[in-house]
Design a protein around this motif. Structure first.
Motif, PDB file in Angstrom:
ATOM      1  N   TYR A 126     -20.706  -6.271 -15.389  1.00  0.00           N
ATOM      2  CA  TYR A 126     -20.996  -4.974 -15.558  1.00  0.00           C
ATOM      3  C   TYR A 126     -19.511  -4.544 -16.471  1.00  0.00           C
ATOM      4  O   TYR A 126     -19.576  -3.775 -17.352  1.00  0.00           O
ATOM      5  N   ALA A 127     -18.485  -4.867 -15.878  1.00  0.00           N
ATOM      6  CA  ALA A 127     -16.985  -4.463 -16.589  1.00  0.00           C
ATOM      7  C   ALA A 127     -17.084  -5.108 -17.883  1.00  0.00           C
ATOM      8  O   ALA A 127     -16.700  -4.318 -19.056  1.00  0.00           O
ATOM      9  N   PHE A 128     -17.464  -6.319 -18.255  1.00  0.00           N
ATOM     10  CA  PHE A 128     -17.290  -6.679 -19.686  1.00  0.00           C
ATOM     11  C   PHE A 128     -18.438  -6.331 -20.596  1.00  0.00           C
ATOM     12  O   PHE A 128     -18.187  -6.011 -21.630  1.00  0.00           O
ATOM     13  N   ALA A 129     -19.728  -6.029 -19.833  1.00  0.00           N
ATOM     14  CA  ALA A 129     -20.692  -5.470 -20.854  1.00  0.00           C
ATOM     15  C   ALA A 129     -20.745  -3.851 -20.784  1.00  0.00           C
ATOM     16  O   ALA A 129     -21.539  -3.365 -21.700  1.00  0.00           O
ATOM     17  N   TRP A 130     -20.100  -3.248 -20.046  1.00  0.00           N
ATOM     18  CA  TRP A 130     -20.047  -1.837 -19.905  1.00  0.00           C
ATOM     19  C   TRP A 130     -20.532  -0.884 -21.237  1.00  0.00           C
ATOM     20  O   TRP A 130     -21.292  -0.108 -21.154  1.00  0.00           O
ATOM     21  N   PRO A 131     -19.711  -1.147 -22.334  1.00  0.00           N
ATOM     22  CA  PRO A 131     -19.704  -0.265 -23.408  1.00  0.00           C
ATOM     23  C   PRO A 131     -21.092  -0.500 -24.068  1.00  0.00           C
ATOM     24  O   PRO A 131     -21.871   0.387 -24.576  1.00  0.00           O
ATOM     25  N   SER A 132     -21.538  -1.683 -23.732  1.00  0.00           N
ATOM     26  CA  SER A 132     -23.046  -1.933 -24.446  1.00  0.00           C
ATOM     27  C   SER A 132     -24.189  -1.799 -23.580  1.00  0.00           C
ATOM     28  O   SER A 132     -25.383  -1.913 -24.103  1.00  0.00           O
ATOM     29  N   ILE A 133     -23.926  -1.616 -22.129  1.00  0.00           N
ATOM     30  CA  ILE A 133     -25.292  -1.367 -21.456  1.00  0.00           C
ATOM     31  C   ILE A 133     -25.979  -0.202 -21.510  1.00  0.00           C
ATOM     32  O   ILE A 133     -25.064   1.009 -21.633  1.00  0.00           O
ATOM     33  N   PRO A 134     -27.170  -0.047 -21.855  1.00  0.00           N
ATOM     34  CA  PRO A 134     -27.832   1.282 -22.009  1.00  0.00           C
ATOM     35  C   PRO A 134     -27.776   2.130 -20.789  1.00  0.00           C
ATOM     36  O   PRO A 134     -27.855   1.703 -19.625  1.00  0.00           O
ATOM     37  N   GLY A 135     -27.630   3.390 -21.049  1.00  0.00           N
ATOM     38  CA  GLY A 135     -27.612   4.135 -19.930  1.00  0.00           C
ATOM     39  C   GLY A 135     -26.680   5.297 -19.896  1.00  0.00           C
ATOM     40  O   GLY A 135     -25.335   5.010 -20.588  1.00  0.00           O
ATOM     41  N   SER A 136     -26.890   6.646 -19.580  1.00  0.00           N
ATOM     42  CA  SER A 136     -25.865   7.553 -19.913  1.00  0.00           C
ATOM     43  C   SER A 136     -24.705   7.717 -18.786  1.00  0.00           C
ATOM     44  O   SER A 136     -23.972   8.378 -18.926  1.00  0.00           O
ATOM     45  N   ASN A 137     -25.020   7.078 -17.563  1.00  0.00           N
ATOM     46  CA  ASN A 137     -24.052   7.154 -16.542  1.00  0.00           C
ATOM     47  C   ASN A 137     -24.045   5.849 -15.920  1.00  0.00           C
ATOM     48  O   ASN A 137     -24.677   4.949 -15.980  1.00  0.00           O
ATOM     49  N   GLY A 138     -23.323   5.730 -14.777  1.00  0.00           N
ATOM     50  CA  GLY A 138     -22.912   4.634 -14.298  1.00  0.00           C
ATOM     51  C   GLY A 138     -24.174   3.881 -13.442  1.00  0.00           C
ATOM     52  O   GLY A 138     -24.470   2.692 -13.335  1.00  0.00           O
ATOM     53  N   ILE A 139     -25.028   4.866 -12.841  1.00  0.00           N
ATOM     54  CA  ILE A 139     -26.296   4.428 -11.853  1.00  0.00           C
ATOM     55  C   ILE A 139     -26.946   3.891 -12.926  1.00  0.00           C
ATOM     56  O   ILE A 139     -27.595   2.749 -12.743  1.00  0.00           O
TER      57      ILE A 139
ATOM     58  N   GLY B 263     -25.924   0.724 -14.065  1.00  0.00           N
ATOM     59  CA  GLY B 263     -26.097  -0.429 -13.025  1.00  0.00           C
ATOM     60  C   GLY B 263     -27.591  -0.938 -12.698  1.00  0.00           C
ATOM     61  O   GLY B 263     -27.588  -1.940 -12.480  1.00  0.00           O
ATOM     62  N   LEU B 264     -28.280   0.239 -12.708  1.00  0.00           N
ATOM     63  CA  LEU B 264     -29.758  -0.292 -12.403  1.00  0.00           C
ATOM     64  C   LEU B 264     -30.347  -1.117 -13.694  1.00  0.00           C
ATOM     65  O   LEU B 264     -30.950  -2.212 -13.376  1.00  0.00           O
ATOM     66  N   PHE B 265     -29.913  -0.763 -14.738  1.00  0.00           N
ATOM     67  CA  PHE B 265     -30.455  -1.679 -15.786  1.00  0.00           C
ATOM     68  C   PHE B 265     -29.786  -3.097 -15.937  1.00  0.00           C
ATOM     69  O   PHE B 265     -30.650  -3.786 -15.994  1.00  0.00           O
ATOM     70  N   LEU B 266     -28.540  -3.366 -15.637  1.00  0.00           N
ATOM     71  CA  LEU B 266     -27.862  -4.536 -15.500  1.00  0.00           C
ATOM     72  C   LEU B 266     -28.406  -5.406 -14.267  1.00  0.00           C
ATOM     73  O   LEU B 266     -28.669  -6.360 -14.458  1.00  0.00           O
TER      74      LEU B 266
ATOM     75  N   LEU C  86     -20.068   4.114  -7.423  1.00  0.00           N
ATOM     76  CA  LEU C  86     -18.720   4.034  -7.295  1.00  0.00           C
ATOM     77  C   LEU C  86     -17.914   3.728  -8.552  1.00  0.00           C
ATOM     78  O   LEU C  86     -16.914   4.231  -8.668  1.00  0.00           O
ATOM     79  N   TRP C  87     -18.433   3.297  -9.555  1.00  0.00           N
ATOM     80  CA  TRP C  87     -17.825   3.049 -10.806  1.00  0.00           C
ATOM     81  C   TRP C  87     -17.667   4.364 -11.489  1.00  0.00           C
ATOM     82  O   TRP C  87     -16.438   4.787 -11.951  1.00  0.00           O
ATOM     83  N   ASP C  88     -18.442   5.425 -11.272  1.00  0.00           N
ATOM     84  CA  ASP C  88     -18.544   6.855 -11.869  1.00  0.00           C
ATOM     85  C   ASP C  88     -17.350   7.589 -11.008  1.00  0.00           C
ATOM     86  O   ASP C  88     -16.717   8.313 -11.762  1.00  0.00           O
ATOM     87  N   LYS C  89     -17.351   7.405  -9.710  1.00  0.00           N
ATOM     88  CA  LYS C  89     -16.545   7.942  -8.877  1.00  0.00           C
ATOM     89  C   LYS C  89     -15.039   7.622  -9.087  1.00  0.00           C
ATOM     90  O   LYS C  89     -14.312   8.491  -9.121  1.00  0.00           O
ATOM     91  N   PHE C  90     -14.858   6.436  -8.958  1.00  0.00           N
ATOM     92  CA  PHE C  90     -13.131   5.947  -8.977  1.00  0.00           C
ATOM     93  C   PHE C  90     -12.829   5.652 -10.299  1.00  0.00           C
ATOM     94  O   PHE C  90     -11.672   5.186 -10.437  1.00  0.00           O
ATOM     95  N   LYS C  91     -13.927   5.318 -11.276  1.00  0.00           N
ATOM     96  CA  LYS C  91     -13.377   5.313 -12.524  1.00  0.00           C
ATOM     97  C   LYS C  91     -12.279   4.023 -12.685  1.00  0.00           C
ATOM     98  O   LYS C  91     -11.032   4.557 -13.295  1.00  0.00           O
ATOM     99  N   PRO C  92     -12.407   2.983 -12.556  1.00  0.00           N
ATOM    100  CA  PRO C  92     -11.556   1.787 -12.584  1.00  0.00           C
ATOM    101  C   PRO C  92     -10.941   1.621 -13.970  1.00  0.00           C
ATOM    102  O   PRO C  92      -9.970   1.075 -14.357  1.00  0.00           O
ATOM    103  N   TYR C  93     -11.723   2.029 -14.975  1.00  0.00           N
ATOM    104  CA  TYR C  93     -11.260   1.899 -16.228  1.00  0.00           C
ATOM    105  C   TYR C  93     -10.461   2.894 -16.848  1.00  0.00           C
ATOM    106  O   TYR C  93      -9.820   2.691 -17.963  1.00  0.00           O
ATOM    107  N   ARG C  94     -10.285   3.794 -16.062  1.00  0.00           N
ATOM    108  CA  ARG C  94      -9.296   4.874 -16.416  1.00  0.00           C
ATOM    109  C   ARG C  94      -7.839   4.859 -15.737  1.00  0.00           C
ATOM    110  O   ARG C  94      -7.667   4.768 -14.640  1.00  0.00           O
ATOM    111  N   LYS C  95      -6.887   4.941 -16.556  1.00  0.00           N
ATOM    112  CA  LYS C  95      -5.436   4.984 -16.067  1.00  0.00           C
ATOM    113  C   LYS C  95      -4.632   6.222 -16.542  1.00  0.00           C
ATOM    114  O   LYS C  95      -4.679   6.429 -17.737  1.00  0.00           O
ATOM    115  N   VAL C  96      -4.249   7.030 -15.681  1.00  0.00           N
ATOM    116  CA  VAL C  96      -3.233   8.212 -15.972  1.00  0.00           C
ATOM    117  C   VAL C  96      -1.994   7.752 -15.624  1.00  0.00           C
ATOM    118  O   VAL C  96      -1.682   7.404 -14.606  1.00  0.00           O
ATOM    119  N   THR C  97      -1.203   7.847 -16.686  1.00  0.00           N
ATOM    120  CA  THR C  97       0.139   7.705 -16.572  1.00  0.00           C
ATOM    121  C   THR C  97       1.013   9.036 -17.046  1.00  0.00           C
ATOM    122  O   THR C  97       0.637   9.811 -17.900  1.00  0.00           O
TER     123      THR C  97
END
Ligand code: ZN
Lengths: 241, 70
Positions: A87-100, A103-106, A227-238
Motif C-alpha cells: 500500500y505504502a509503495f503503491a499509494w500514489p498509483s492506486i486508483p481511488g479518491s480516499n484511503g478506503i 485499500g479495497l482496490f489493493l 487508519l491511513w486517512d485518519k493518522f496520515k503516516p505520510y504527513r510530517k509536520v515540523t
C-alpha cells in the motif's frame, strides 16, 4: 513518513482483522472441522488405533480452537504487514479518491493473486483429506504457486507504471497476467492426495473457509484505509524558526 | 522570532520499516503455513517434533487459510 505511526496502524489493522477472522471461523468453519475430525476418529477406531479417551480428545479440540484464534491474529499481523508495505509503495498509483477506496482496490488485487488463484488450483481441505506422507510436497507446491502468482503480479504492477499509454495498459497488463498464470496453472502438478471423505463435507468446508478469508482481506483493506486517512503516516509536520 | 509550521508529505518507506514488516510477514507465514515443530524445537528440543505443540495450536487455521495440512 512517520515510521512509528505507519507500523502502528499496520499492526493494529492486522490484529483487528486477525481477531475477527479467528472469531468468525469459530462459528463458520469449526463445525466442519469437527465433523471431519469425527470421521477421522471413526476411521482410527475401525483400524484399531489407540485414540485415547473422549475427554482427552475434547480437551485437545478446545486447545486447537483457542489456538485457531491466536493463529488468526498472527496471520492477520503477517498479511497486514505485507498489505501495508504494498500500500505504502503503491499509494500514489492506486486508483481511488480516499484511503478506503484505495485499500479495497489493493485488497481485491492481493486477495485475487495470492488467495483466490492458489485456492482454485489447490483448494483448502478439512482434516482427514491430506496424506501426512505428502505434506512437504504439497506445501512446496502451494508455496511455489502462491509465490509465482504474487511475484508475477508485482512485476506486472511495475510494468503497468512503466507503460505510458493509459488506455492500452489497462488491457495489456491483465491479459499478460491471465496468460502467465494460466500457463503456470496448467503446468503445476495436481494435489497428489486421494479424497475419501464425503464430497459434501469438503465442499461446505471450502465455501466456509473461502468466505472467511475473503471477508478478512476486504476488511483489512477497509480498516487499513480508514487508519491511513485518519493518522496520515505520510504527513510530517515540523516547526521551523 | 516566529515559528513556521512545515508539512512534508512523503510515502517513502524507510529501510528499517521495510525490514521489520517483511520479517513480521515471513515469520507469520512460516508459523501458520509451514512450521512442523521447528520453532518449539528451540525451546524444548526434539520432543517438539513429536508433540507438535505449536502445530496443534495453529492447526485449524492452517486448514482454513488453505495451507496444506493433514
Ligand atoms: Zn491438519
Amino acid at each position: 513518513m512517520r515510521a512509528t505511526v505507519f507500523i502502528g496502524i499496520t499492526l493494529l489493522a492486522g490484529i483487528i482483522c486477525g481477531l475477527i477472522l479467528g472469531g468468525t471461523n469459530l462459528v463458520v468453519t469449526e463445525p466442519f472441522i469437527d465433523q471431519a475430525i469425527d470421521i477421522e476418529i471413526q476411521n482410527a477406531i475401525v483400524e484399531g488405533e489407540n485414540i485415547g479417551s473422549i475427554q482427552e480428545i475434547t480437551k485437545y479440540r478446545i486447545w486447537q480452537k483457542g489456538g485457531q484464534v491466536l493463529a488468526a491474529s498472527i496471520l492477520g499481523l503477517s498479511l497486514g504487514s505485507l498489505f501495508a508495505l504494498v500500500y505504502a509503495f503503491a499509494w500514489p498509483s492506486i486508483p481511488g479518491s480516499n484511503g478506503i477506496k484505495k485499500g479495497l482496490f489493493l485488497a481485491a488485487i492481493i486477495w485475487f493473486t495470492i488467495f483466490l488463484i492458489p485456492f482454485l488450483k489447490y483448494p483448502a481441505n478439512p482434516p482427514t483429506v491430506g496424506d501426512p506422507e505428502t505434506i512437504f510436497y504439497r506445501q512446496s507446491l502451494y508455496l511455489v504457486f502462491m509465490a509465482a502468482s504474487g511475484l508475477g503480479a508485482l512485476v506486472l504492477a511495475f510494468l503497468y507504471k512503466k507503460l505510458n499509454n493509459k488506455k492500452s495498459r489497462k488491457f495489456i497488463v491483465p491479459v499478460l497476467y491471465g496468460a502467465y498464470i494460466s500457463a503456470i496453472f496448467v503446468m503445476m502438478p495436481p494435489n497428489p492426495d486421494l479424497i475419501t471423505t464425503p464430497m459434501d463435507l469438503i465442499n461446505n468446508f471450502r465455501i466456509a473457509s473461502a468466505l472467511t478469508i475473503t471477508l478478512f482481506w476486504f476488511l483489512l483493506g477497509a480498516i487499513f484505509g480508514v487508519l491511513w486517512d485518519k493518522f496520515k503516516p505520510y504527513r510530517k509536520v515540523t516547526s521551523k524558526l | 522570532m516566529s515559528t513556521v509550521q512545515v508539512t512534508i508529505e512523503s510515502v517513502s518507506v524507510p529501510t528499517f520499516v521495510l525490514g521489520i514488516l517483511s520479517a513480521v510477514f515471513l515469520f507469520g507465514m512460516f508459523i501458520v503455513g509451514y512450521d512442523q515443530g521447528h520453532l518449539f524445537n528451540v525451546v524444548v528440543g526434539e520432543q517438539a517434533f513429536d508433540d507438535l505443540y505449536l502445530h496443534e495450536l495453529y492447526h485449524d487455521l492452517r486448514h482454513v487459510s488453505g495451507f496444506p495440512c493433514h
